[in-house]
Design a protein around this motif. Structure first.
Motif, PDB file in Angstrom:
ATOM      1  N   LEU A 305       0.739  -1.430   0.017  1.00  0.00           N
ATOM      2  CA  LEU A 305      -0.143   0.276   0.124  1.00  0.00           C
ATOM      3  C   LEU A 305       0.453   1.167  -0.137  1.00  0.00           C
ATOM      4  N   ASN A 306       0.518   2.654  -0.508  1.00  0.00           N
ATOM      5  CA  ASN A 306       1.532   3.796  -0.821  1.00  0.00           C
ATOM      6  C   ASN A 306       0.342   4.748   0.286  1.00  0.00           C
ATOM      7  N   ILE A 307       1.263   5.181   0.882  1.00  0.00           N
ATOM      8  CA  ILE A 307       0.715   6.347   1.703  1.00  0.00           C
ATOM      9  C   ILE A 307       2.068   6.819   1.320  1.00  0.00           C
ATOM     10  N   PRO A 308       1.803   8.563   0.612  1.00  0.00           N
ATOM     11  CA  PRO A 308       2.669   8.871   0.951  1.00  0.00           C
ATOM     12  C   PRO A 308       3.756  10.077   1.854  1.00  0.00           C
ATOM     13  N   SER A 309       5.024   9.875   1.652  1.00  0.00           N
ATOM     14  CA  SER A 309       5.335  10.139   2.945  1.00  0.00           C
ATOM     15  C   SER A 309       6.833  11.514   1.866  1.00  0.00           C
ATOM     16  N   GLY A 310       7.575  11.714   2.598  1.00  0.00           N
ATOM     17  CA  GLY A 310       8.545  12.338   3.286  1.00  0.00           C
ATOM     18  C   GLY A 310       9.784  11.598   3.776  1.00  0.00           C
ATOM     19  N   CYS A 311       9.690  12.768   4.860  1.00  0.00           N
ATOM     20  CA  CYS A 311      10.811  12.450   6.061  1.00  0.00           C
ATOM     21  C   CYS A 311      11.316  11.504   5.905  1.00  0.00           C
ATOM     22  N   THR A 312      10.390  11.075   6.895  1.00  0.00           N
ATOM     23  CA  THR A 312       9.652   9.485   7.673  1.00  0.00           C
ATOM     24  C   THR A 312      10.023   9.521   9.496  1.00  0.00           C
ATOM     25  N   PHE A 313      10.481  10.895   9.636  1.00  0.00           N
ATOM     26  CA  PHE A 313      10.188  11.358  11.340  1.00  0.00           C
ATOM     27  C   PHE A 313      10.161  11.498  11.737  1.00  0.00           C
ATOM     28  N   GLY A 314       8.468  12.620  10.683  1.00  0.00           N
ATOM     29  CA  GLY A 314       7.560  13.027  12.086  1.00  0.00           C
ATOM     30  C   GLY A 314       7.754  14.588  11.567  1.00  0.00           C
ATOM     31  N   LEU A 315       8.394  14.804  10.533  1.00  0.00           N
ATOM     32  CA  LEU A 315       8.730  16.758  10.525  1.00  0.00           C
ATOM     33  C   LEU A 315       7.653  17.117   9.072  1.00  0.00           C
ATOM     34  N   CYS A 316       7.654  16.375   8.295  1.00  0.00           N
ATOM     35  CA  CYS A 316       7.222  17.055   7.229  1.00  0.00           C
ATOM     36  C   CYS A 316       5.891  17.004   7.066  1.00  0.00           C
ATOM     37  N   GLY A 317       4.852  15.875   7.671  1.00  0.00           N
ATOM     38  CA  GLY A 317       4.081  15.700   7.813  1.00  0.00           C
ATOM     39  C   GLY A 317       3.191  15.316   6.438  1.00  0.00           C
ATOM     40  N   THR A 318       3.655  14.852   5.634  1.00  0.00           N
ATOM     41  CA  THR A 318       2.980  14.242   4.085  1.00  0.00           C
ATOM     42  C   THR A 318       2.181  13.044   4.220  1.00  0.00           C
ATOM     43  N   CYS A 319       2.843  12.451   5.765  1.00  0.00           N
ATOM     44  CA  CYS A 319       1.992  11.407   5.651  1.00  0.00           C
ATOM     45  C   CYS A 319       0.898  11.118   6.160  1.00  0.00           C
ATOM     46  N   LYS A 320       0.357  12.236   6.788  1.00  0.00           N
ATOM     47  CA  LYS A 320      -0.727  12.300   7.773  1.00  0.00           C
ATOM     48  C   LYS A 320      -1.906  11.692   7.273  1.00  0.00           C
ATOM     49  N   VAL A 321      -2.910  10.733   8.216  1.00  0.00           N
ATOM     50  CA  VAL A 321      -3.937  10.178   7.698  1.00  0.00           C
ATOM     51  C   VAL A 321      -4.598  10.084   8.796  1.00  0.00           C
ATOM     52  N   LYS A 322      -6.088  10.245   8.335  1.00  0.00           N
ATOM     53  CA  LYS A 322      -6.729   9.624   9.779  1.00  0.00           C
ATOM     54  C   LYS A 322      -7.289   8.150  10.690  1.00  0.00           C
ATOM     55  N   LYS A 323      -7.451   8.028  11.392  1.00  0.00           N
ATOM     56  CA  LYS A 323      -7.440   6.837  12.206  1.00  0.00           C
ATOM     57  C   LYS A 323      -8.589   6.793  13.025  1.00  0.00           C
ATOM     58  N   THR A 324      -9.332   6.404  11.996  1.00  0.00           N
ATOM     59  CA  THR A 324     -10.980   5.757  13.142  1.00  0.00           C
ATOM     60  C   THR A 324     -11.200   4.910  13.998  1.00  0.00           C
ATOM     61  N   ALA A 325     -10.339   4.134  14.943  1.00  0.00           N
ATOM     62  CA  ALA A 325     -10.583   3.257  15.479  1.00  0.00           C
ATOM     63  C   ALA A 325      -8.975   2.533  16.172  1.00  0.00           C
ATOM     64  N   GLY A 326      -8.851   2.924  17.175  1.00  0.00           N
ATOM     65  CA  GLY A 326      -7.717   2.411  18.020  1.00  0.00           C
ATOM     66  C   GLY A 326      -6.251   3.404  18.739  1.00  0.00           C
ATOM     67  N   GLU A 327      -5.896   2.878  19.335  1.00  0.00           N
ATOM     68  CA  GLU A 327      -5.022   3.874  19.329  1.00  0.00           C
ATOM     69  C   GLU A 327      -3.301   3.659  18.801  1.00  0.00           C
ATOM     70  N   VAL A 328      -2.437   4.813  18.701  1.00  0.00           N
ATOM     71  CA  VAL A 328      -1.002   4.523  18.391  1.00  0.00           C
ATOM     72  C   VAL A 328      -0.900   5.270  19.085  1.00  0.00           C
ATOM     73  N   HIS A 329       1.246   4.701  19.349  1.00  0.00           N
ATOM     74  CA  HIS A 329       1.705   6.019  20.314  1.00  0.00           C
ATOM     75  C   HIS A 329       2.475   6.068  19.041  1.00  0.00           C
ATOM     76  N   MET A 330       2.284   7.963  19.017  1.00  0.00           N
ATOM     77  CA  MET A 330       3.251   8.660  18.692  1.00  0.00           C
ATOM     78  C   MET A 330       3.940   9.731  18.796  1.00  0.00           C
TER      79      MET A 330
END
Length: 361
Positions: A305-330
């Protein structure tokens, strides 16, 4: 003109059976000040750098206790200083700023607390603070400076604006005279018509790595509001830091015992590489098994699957997606706003599923 009479040490250390007498009040900012106290008997003050003291404040509605970390150092034992800042809902601190003047005597208890490098000696320290959380690490830094120990301190402090950095001039005075004190300030906003060459934004992993490249070798002492300390713990956990070398003190709820200090950080969420999790990608309809240490982005890529991404360390925001269920550690580096998080968005590159999670991808 006659010289003032020299005040020698009393015969013993101050005990809390004797009140403190306010000797001096120094404004720091519009809503903060440093109160310096002395013992009426001339007794000297004996405490560990980083400890706190409790004042009984005689408010009109009745006496209330308030705990404050000591900002002075026991290397200067003839007085004791507290640096306080009034918050929006402050009662006791507001009374101090408005009514506590030189000559006023007040009941106090202590000193107490275990947040001190006296319990965790090391060759290299990383002090991280925010707001008036700077007070205990200021006490520790002053002690090392006064005792001539050639300290190795990376001193990191976060404030709202440059004008609200407490003790800035004193810290710069010490840092200008020894290579062993490295100062790093982070501010969220700027002062009008005042240039700021330092860091701006919220303290993040990238900043920590730039400020203290050898952070893995340092003993860390952190103090500030609980959300700030939680963010620091999350960053250090994500960076692989040995958390047995992390120590914290909240100026809102100071720990009196080592057990309390450990309990303050025991509830941290740390992904477990042996714990199973799964991510459901709602748009594609795929569900993939993984572990808690896999990122949502890594799981997506592993399953074609392709989720658009850039920096891969939480800086650029390119990979922002909406979470509709569950919990993540971010643990991100500024690539997503608090408003987006409140609406359910995550950064796939730095979000790890803590069980079953569903995202719109």
């Amino acid at each position: 003109m006659s010289l003032p009479k020299f005040q020698s040490f009393g015969e013993a250390a101050w005990k809390d059976s004797e009140p403190l007498e306010c000797a001096m009040v120094v404004p720091e900012t519009s809503d903060s000040a440093t109160f310096t106290f002395r013992a009426p008997s001339g007794a000297w003050f004996d405490y560990k750098p980083g400890q706190f003291i409790t004042l009984e404040l005689p408010l009109p509605g009745g006496t209330i206790p308030r705990t404050y970390t000591i900002s002075s150092s026991p290397s200067r034992p003839l007085s004791l200083s507290l640096t306080v800042k009034a918050q929006r809902d402050s009662i006791g601190t507001r009374w101090m700023l408005e009514h506590l003047k030189p000559g006023v005597r007040i009941k106090a208890f202590g000193p107490a607390g275990v947040f001190s490098f006296a319990h965790h000696p090391a060759k290299k320290y990383l002090f991280i603070s925010a707001g008036t959380g700077i007070t205990p690490v200021m006490s520790m830094t002053t002690w090392l400076w006064d005792t001539g120990q050639q300290p190795d301190i990376c001193f990191v402090h976060a404030a709202r604006r440059p004008s609200e950095i407490l003790f800035r001039e004193r810290l710069e005075h010490m840092a200008n005279r020894t290579p062993g004190i490295q100062l790093h300030f982070v501010v969220e906003g700027l002062d009008e018509f005042r240039a700021w060459p330092g860091y701006r934004g919220r303290l993040n992993q990238i900043m920590v790595g730039l400020m203290a490249p050898d952070y893995l070798e340092r003993e860390v002492f952190c103090c500030g509001p609980e959300p700030f300390m939680q963010a620091v713990r999350d960053m250090l956990n994500a960076l692989g830091f040995d958390m047995s070398r992390y120590h914290q003190e909240s100026f809102q709820a100071a720990a009196e015992t080592e057990e309390e200090a450990q309990a303050q950080k025991a509830g941290d969420v740390v992904p477990d590489q042996t714990a199973t999790a799964e991510v459901t990608f709602a748009v594609s309809g795929k569900t993939a098994a993984c572990t808690q240490t896999d990122t949502v982005l890594a799981v997506a890529r592993a399953n074609g699957l392709n989720i658009p991404s850039g920096c891969t360390f939480g800086l650029c925001g390119t990979c922002k997606v909406k979470k509709t269920a569950g919990e993540v550690h971010m643990v991100h580096n500024g690539g997503i706003s608090d408003d987006d998080v409140a609406q359910g968005y995550i950064l796939a590159c730095c979000s790890k599923p803590m069980g079953a999670v569903t995202v719109e991808a």
